[in-house]
Write an enzyme that holds these catalytic residues in place. Structure first.
Site, PDB file in Angstrom:
ATOM      1  N   ASP A  12       0.868  -1.164   0.000  1.00 15.60           N
ATOM      2  CA  ASP A  12       0.000   0.000   0.000  1.00 15.60           C
ATOM      3  C   ASP A  12       0.916   1.228   0.000  1.00 15.60           C
ATOM      4  OD1 ASP A  12      -2.387   1.595   0.430  1.00 15.60           O
ATOM      5  OD2 ASP A  12      -1.746   1.754   2.510  1.00 15.60           O
ATOM      6  N   ASP A  14      -0.073   5.187   0.880  1.00 15.70           N
ATOM      7  CA  ASP A  14      -0.299   6.131   1.975  1.00 15.70           C
ATOM      8  C   ASP A  14      -0.490   5.382   3.290  1.00 15.70           C
ATOM      9  OD1 ASP A  14      -0.461   8.589   0.326  1.00 15.70           O
ATOM     10  OD2 ASP A  14      -2.220   7.595  -0.511  1.00 15.70           O
ATOM     11  N   ASP A 170      -1.627  -0.925   5.891  1.00 12.65           N
ATOM     12  CA  ASP A 170      -1.950  -0.426   7.242  1.00 12.65           C
ATOM     13  C   ASP A 170      -3.437  -0.362   7.518  1.00 12.65           C
ATOM     14  OD1 ASP A 170      -2.134   1.814   5.362  1.00 12.65           O
ATOM     15  OD2 ASP A 170      -2.457   3.062   7.125  1.00 12.65           O
TER      16      ASP A 170
END
Length: 224
Positions: A12, A14, A170
């Protein structure tokens, strides 16, 4: 414990590779200033960043009707494009982790829900344009995470079987997508989370506190 790095790793963007919250904050505060409002604090925006533009605008204007806020999304994206790469930076340990992967011949790429045009503009600002083997944005394909399609297409484009890839993210939808794609997963605990999020409940294969821990092969989940 694994004694080797995965064949490939997909990340991922950001909240996982990049601490982009300061760029997002600059965009949000430009919107607030235009409406006569004081600046929002970074700590108040950070937990919402991985949830996307709608969530960030919602956090910045939680007293405004949701339909009206949704009409402001293009304004937010235009302002964010202006601030792209000006304030944020890779999280601590990320550059060392990427260097460690590359030193072991591991291919890495990015699968993000960020619009592709923004991700494409951002990667060169980080110096990753010749290192990142594949980049899939949130609008590159017909579906985005938590659908597994972007992860499966990314694996196909780098010619690596999904089970030989590890996905690092995240947010819960990252882990859902990885599981559905048949990829082992790493929960990036250093990223952005809401207070009510429980990463233990996501059932990722490995939970990691600091990106630098992934410089060691033993920190990664096992692959075939």
């Amino acid at each position: 414990m694994p004694t080797r790095f995965p064949k490939a790793v997909l990340f991922d963007l950001d909240g996982t590779l990049l601490d982009s919250a300061p760029d997002m904050l600059a965009a949000v505060n430009a919107m607030r200033a235009a409406r006569g409002r004081p600046d929002m604090a970074l700590a108040d925006l950070r937990p919402h960043v991985s949830k996307g533009a709608r969530a960030m605008v919602g956090a910045a204007f939680d007293d405004v009707d949701a339909q009206q806020r949704d009409g402001w999304i293009p304004e937010f994206l235009a302002l964010y494009q202006r601030e792209l790469g000006r304030h944020g930076a890779p999280f601590a340990g990320v550059e060392a982790m990427l260097a460690a992967l590359e030193a072991q011949g591991c291919v890495w790429g990015i699968v993000t829900n960020k619009p592709e045009y923004l991700a494409v503009q951002l990667i060169p600002l980080l110096g990753w344009q010749h290192r990142c083997a594949v980049l899939i944005g949130g609008d590159t394909l017909a579906a985005r995470k938590p659908d597994p399609l972007p992860l499966l297409v990314a694996a196909q484009r780098i010619d690596v079987a999904p089970e030989d890839c590890v996905y690092v993210g995240d947010d819960e939808r990252d882990i859902i997508a990885a599981r559905a794609a048949g990829m082992p997963s790493v929960v990036a605990l250093w990223g952005y989370r809401l207070a009510e999020d429980d990463p233990l409940a996501w059932n990722g294969d490995v939970l990691i506190e600091d990106a630098g821990e992934l410089c060691a092969a033993a920190a990664w989940p096992a692959t075939p």
